[in-house]
Motif scaffolding. Structure first.
Motif, mmCIF file in Angstrom:
data_model
loop_
_atom_site.group_PDB
_atom_site.id
_atom_site.type_symbol
_atom_site.label_atom_id
_atom_site.label_comp_id
_atom_site.label_asym_id
_atom_site.label_seq_id
_atom_site.Cartn_x
_atom_site.Cartn_y
_atom_site.Cartn_z
ATOM 1 N N TYR A 181 48.203 21.885 43.076
ATOM 2 C CA TYR A 181 47.236 21.248 42.185
ATOM 3 C C TYR A 181 47.756 21.134 40.758
ATOM 4 N N GLY A 182 49.067 21.328 40.570
ATOM 5 C CA GLY A 182 49.627 21.263 39.233
ATOM 6 C C GLY A 182 49.471 19.913 38.572
ATOM 7 N N LYS A 183 49.477 18.822 39.384
ATOM 8 C CA LYS A 183 49.329 17.482 38.826
ATOM 9 C C LYS A 183 47.870 17.041 38.750
ATOM 10 N N GLN A 184 46.998 17.756 39.436
ATOM 11 C CA GLN A 184 45.601 17.331 39.498
ATOM 12 C C GLN A 184 44.717 18.046 38.481
ATOM 13 N N LEU A 185 45.031 19.291 38.230
ATOM 14 C CA LEU A 185 44.183 20.104 37.364
ATOM 15 C C LEU A 185 44.922 20.492 36.097
ATOM 16 N N SER A 186 44.173 20.702 35.032
ATOM 17 C CA SER A 186 44.776 21.195 33.797
ATOM 18 C C SER A 186 45.075 22.680 33.948
ATOM 19 N N MET A 187 45.901 23.217 33.061
ATOM 20 C CA MET A 187 46.207 24.639 33.099
ATOM 21 C C MET A 187 44.942 25.481 32.883
ATOM 22 N N LYS A 188 44.045 24.962 32.070
ATOM 23 C CA LYS A 188 42.774 25.651 31.830
ATOM 24 C C LYS A 188 41.967 25.754 33.121
ATOM 25 N N GLU A 189 41.922 24.645 33.892
ATOM 26 C CA GLU A 189 41.175 24.643 35.150
ATOM 27 C C GLU A 189 41.831 25.548 36.185
ATOM 28 N N ILE A 190 43.169 25.533 36.228
ATOM 29 C CA ILE A 190 43.867 26.416 37.176
ATOM 30 C C ILE A 190 43.612 27.875 36.816
ATOM 31 N N ALA A 191 43.666 28.186 35.518
ATOM 32 C CA ALA A 191 43.378 29.553 35.084
ATOM 33 C C ALA A 191 41.972 29.966 35.489
ATOM 34 N N ALA A 192 41.018 29.035 35.341
ATOM 35 C CA ALA A 192 39.623 29.342 35.664
ATOM 36 C C ALA A 192 39.421 29.552 37.159
ATOM 37 N N VAL A 193 40.043 28.690 37.993
ATOM 38 C CA VAL A 193 39.811 28.807 39.430
ATOM 39 C C VAL A 193 40.497 30.050 39.993
ATOM 40 N N VAL A 194 41.650 30.432 39.430
ATOM 41 C CA VAL A 194 42.300 31.671 39.862
ATOM 42 C C VAL A 194 41.446 32.871 39.468
ATOM 43 N N THR A 195 40.903 32.842 38.258
ATOM 44 C CA THR A 195 39.995 33.920 37.828
ATOM 45 C C THR A 195 38.791 34.006 38.759
ATOM 46 N N TYR A 196 38.243 32.850 39.111
ATOM 47 C CA TYR A 196 37.063 32.823 39.993
ATOM 48 C C TYR A 196 37.392 33.399 41.367
ATOM 49 N N GLU A 197 38.512 32.975 41.950
ATOM 50 C CA GLU A 197 38.872 33.456 43.290
ATOM 51 C C GLU A 197 39.166 34.962 43.304
ATOM 52 N N ARG A 198 39.614 35.491 42.195
ATOM 53 C CA ARG A 198 39.948 36.925 42.143
ATOM 54 C C ARG A 198 38.734 37.795 41.815
ATOM 55 N N ASN A 199 37.601 37.132 41.541
ATOM 56 C CA ASN A 199 36.416 37.920 41.185
ATOM 57 C C ASN A 199 35.153 37.519 41.947
ATOM 58 N N ALA A 200 35.229 36.476 42.798
ATOM 59 C CA ALA A 200 34.064 36.044 43.577
ATOM 60 C C ALA A 200 34.041 36.718 44.933
ATOM 61 N N TRP A 201 32.913 36.625 45.617
ATOM 62 C CA TRP A 201 32.738 37.078 47.000
ATOM 63 C C TRP A 201 33.067 38.565 47.187
ATOM 64 N N GLY A 202 32.906 39.332 46.124
ATOM 65 C CA GLY A 202 33.164 40.759 46.221
ATOM 66 C C GLY A 202 34.608 41.159 45.995
ATOM 67 N N ASN A 203 35.482 40.206 45.639
ATOM 68 C CA ASN A 203 36.882 40.581 45.360
ATOM 69 C C ASN A 203 36.962 41.493 44.138
ATOM 70 N N ASP A 204 36.271 41.103 43.067
ATOM 71 C CA ASP A 204 36.058 41.975 41.899
ATOM 72 C C ASP A 204 37.323 42.677 41.415
ATOM 73 N N THR A 205 38.398 41.916 41.215
ATOM 74 C CA THR A 205 39.624 42.532 40.691
ATOM 75 C C THR A 205 39.521 42.806 39.197
ATOM 76 N N GLY A 206 38.634 42.057 38.538
ATOM 77 C CA GLY A 206 38.507 42.209 37.087
ATOM 78 C C GLY A 206 39.538 41.406 36.315
ATOM 79 N N ASP A 207 40.438 40.710 37.021
ATOM 80 C CA ASP A 207 41.493 39.943 36.348
ATOM 81 C C ASP A 207 40.907 38.703 35.679
ATOM 82 N N THR A 208 41.362 38.403 34.483
ATOM 83 C CA THR A 208 41.051 37.147 33.810
ATOM 84 C C THR A 208 42.369 36.452 33.494
ATOM 85 N N VAL A 209 42.407 35.170 33.783
ATOM 86 C CA VAL A 209 43.637 34.392 33.609
ATOM 87 C C VAL A 209 43.385 33.301 32.580
ATOM 88 N N GLN A 210 44.277 33.173 31.618
ATOM 89 C CA GLN A 210 44.178 32.151 30.589
ATOM 90 C C GLN A 210 45.199 31.045 30.849
#
Length: 498
Positions: free
Chosen positions: A324-353
């Motif tokens: 998705y490097g050509k489809q999404l901005s770096m901000k959006e990729i950072a946000a979706v990675v943060t979401y996947e690492r903290n949704a559905w009970g994953n709760d890693t606490g990681d935030t990605v910028q």
């Protein structure tokens, strides 16, 4: 298919080629109908008038050279009569010579990617029908829209009466780009390029679909082509260049921004729903084995953030996971990675910028800068070709403010925000700033030549006319409570350049 409720016959289309194809179709249909009438007419007439109950005795001959010749020659003549015009049309359909515009069409699971040659414009076109209309929950779904499953977020735009050459390929499986109104239907094969072309004589919106079974979301790959007049198409090109420049500036700004976890989760959920949920499901449980679960997965929990970013950005070879490097901005990729690492009970606490995405991938701010430079070059050429400005004309404060606001919202708003508050520290606030309230000549120099101290501040002297620069400086010095009362004229900009 979506066309089933429209008509029983072949689509007549709007292009000359589509008219020829329709004419061939009707020509062949009339010949087949005539043959059917003659053959079945003779058969039924023979059955009726030569039946045994009427005392008719069958003929005793077995061979007839004349009949053998007739039923061999007549079909040959008919086939030749059909083949000659069909061959001419097929040759025309394959002739891509003297095309005015070339567009690369790439099929992807499950969207279309369009790239305009010689324009540096490319984008993905994705189904925009809301999920609630086609994913019935408990048997209850939203009311279907007018263009159900046939609308996209970004149309392919082409000019009227120009020969458009399409180079059609795929980056995963076999798709098929089909627009009935153009009589264009070409397979998109990975590793190969097929060609097609169209000259559309009428402005309008024309729809199509992927016509090759390409996977679970095959039915969600619509095609929308918008044909504009030459003037409207030229304006659309300018708008796209502005969008590219604004997006590049916003991307550069995001590298210096730091979003809170709540902001990242909110943007990440929106991005995930739009781009990831079709395969990995809104619950994160996926569709194993093709699309593994993200809930509790090693990638989204125990794996490193850098590896997670890499698979979202670049995809994974040999699987259905595309990059998705050509489809999404770096901000959006950072946000979706943060979401996947903290949704559905994953709760890693990681935030990605966004800066983390930059450092973890081969992408860099230089690519954004290169894009801006290309846009600057294009605008410079357009400005040099434009009629000379009347630098002696004097504008009122109201005229300059109205024009300046439009220029600001086009060229400056992505970095300094519509409120003038900026995105510190990369893009400082313009409200009460030393630049917008201090020396006018310093303000002019900053806009015309950019800033040596802050590379994020691009030079606009080659992009904007002197009237535009005068207007935007006047606007910045009098908006958001600055109220300096300064009025800058085009002649002032010209004088500063000497």
């Amino acid at each position: 298919m979506a066309w089933a409720d429209k008509q029983l016959n072949l689509t007549k289309g709007v292009t000359d080629i589509s008219q020829e194809v329709y004419g061939l179709h009707m020509f062949a249909l009339y010949i087949c109908t005539a043959i059917g009438v003659v053959v079945f007419g003779a058969m039924f007439w023979s059955i009726m008038f030569h039946r045994k109950s009427k005392g008719v005795k069958p003929a005793t001959f077995h061979e007839s050279t004349k009949v053998e010749i007739l039923w061999t020659v007549i079909p040959i003549v008919i086939l030749i009569g059909m083949a000659v015009p069909a061959t001419k049309t097929l040759v025309s359909m394959e002739n891509n010579d003297n095309s005015d515009i070339t567009i690369q069409v790439t099929g992807s699971q499950w969207k279309w990617h369009y790239k305009y040659f010689d324009q540096d414009i490319e984008f993905y076109s994705v189904l925009s029908t809301p999920r609630g209309q086609y994913e019935n929950q408990n048997g209850v779904g939203e009311t279907k829209g007018e263009n159900y499953l046939l609308e996209v977020d970004r149309h392919l735009v082409i000019p009227v009466n120009k020969k458009i050459r399409f180079l059609i390929t795929s980056d995963d499986v076999i798709h098929s780009w089909w627009v009935p109104d153009f009589a264009v239907k070409q397979d998109a094969n990975p590793g190969f390029i097929n060609e097609a072309w169209a000259i559309v004589p009428e402005p309008g919106i024309y729809r199509g679909q992927c016509a090759e079974l390409c996977g679970k979301d095959h039915g969600f790959m619509p095609i929308v082509v918008e044909v504009k007049s030459e003037e409207d198409y030229a304006r659309w090109i300018d708008e796209q260049n502005e969008l590219i420049a604004n997006a590049a500036a916003a991307e550069a700004a995001s590298l210096n921004a730091s979003l809170s976890k709540e902001e990242l989760m909110q943007l990440g959920e929106t991005t995930y729903t739009a781009y990831c949920a079709a395969c990995h499901q809104p619950t994160g449980l996926g569709l194993p084995p093709a699309f593994p679960a993200l809930k509790g997965s090693p990638v989204a929990t125990t794996g490193s953030v850098a590896d997670h970013i890499d698979i979202v950005f670049n995809g994974k070879a040999g699987t259905g996971m595309q990059g998705y490097g050509k489809q999404l901005s770096m901000k959006e990729i950072a946000a979706v990675v943060t979401y996947e690492r903290n949704a559905w009970g994953n709760d890693t606490g990681d935030t990605v910028q966004a800066a983390d995405v930059k450092s973890a991938t081969s992408g860099s701010a230089s690519s954004a800068a290169t894009t801006v430079e290309k846009v600057v070059e294009k605008v410079s050429k357009a400005v040099s070709a434009a009629p000379a400005e009347d630098l002696s004309k004097e504008y009122t404060l109201d005229e300059l403010m109205a024009k300046g606001e439009k220029v600001y919202n086009t060229a400056c708003v992505a970095c300094h925000q519509s409120t003038g508050a900026g995105l510190p520290p990369a893009f400082p606030s313009l409200i009460g700033s030393p630049i917008t309230t201090g020396d006018v000549n310093a303000h002019i120099d900053m806009v015309v030549n950019g800033s040596k101290k802050n590379p994020s501040m691009a030079a606009f002297g080659a992009q904007l006319s002197k009237t535009d620069i005068a207007a935007v400086i006047t606007f910045e010095r009098n908006a958001w409570g600055n109220n300096t009362g300064d009025v800058v004229q085009p002649a002032d900009i010209a004088a500063s350049a000497k």
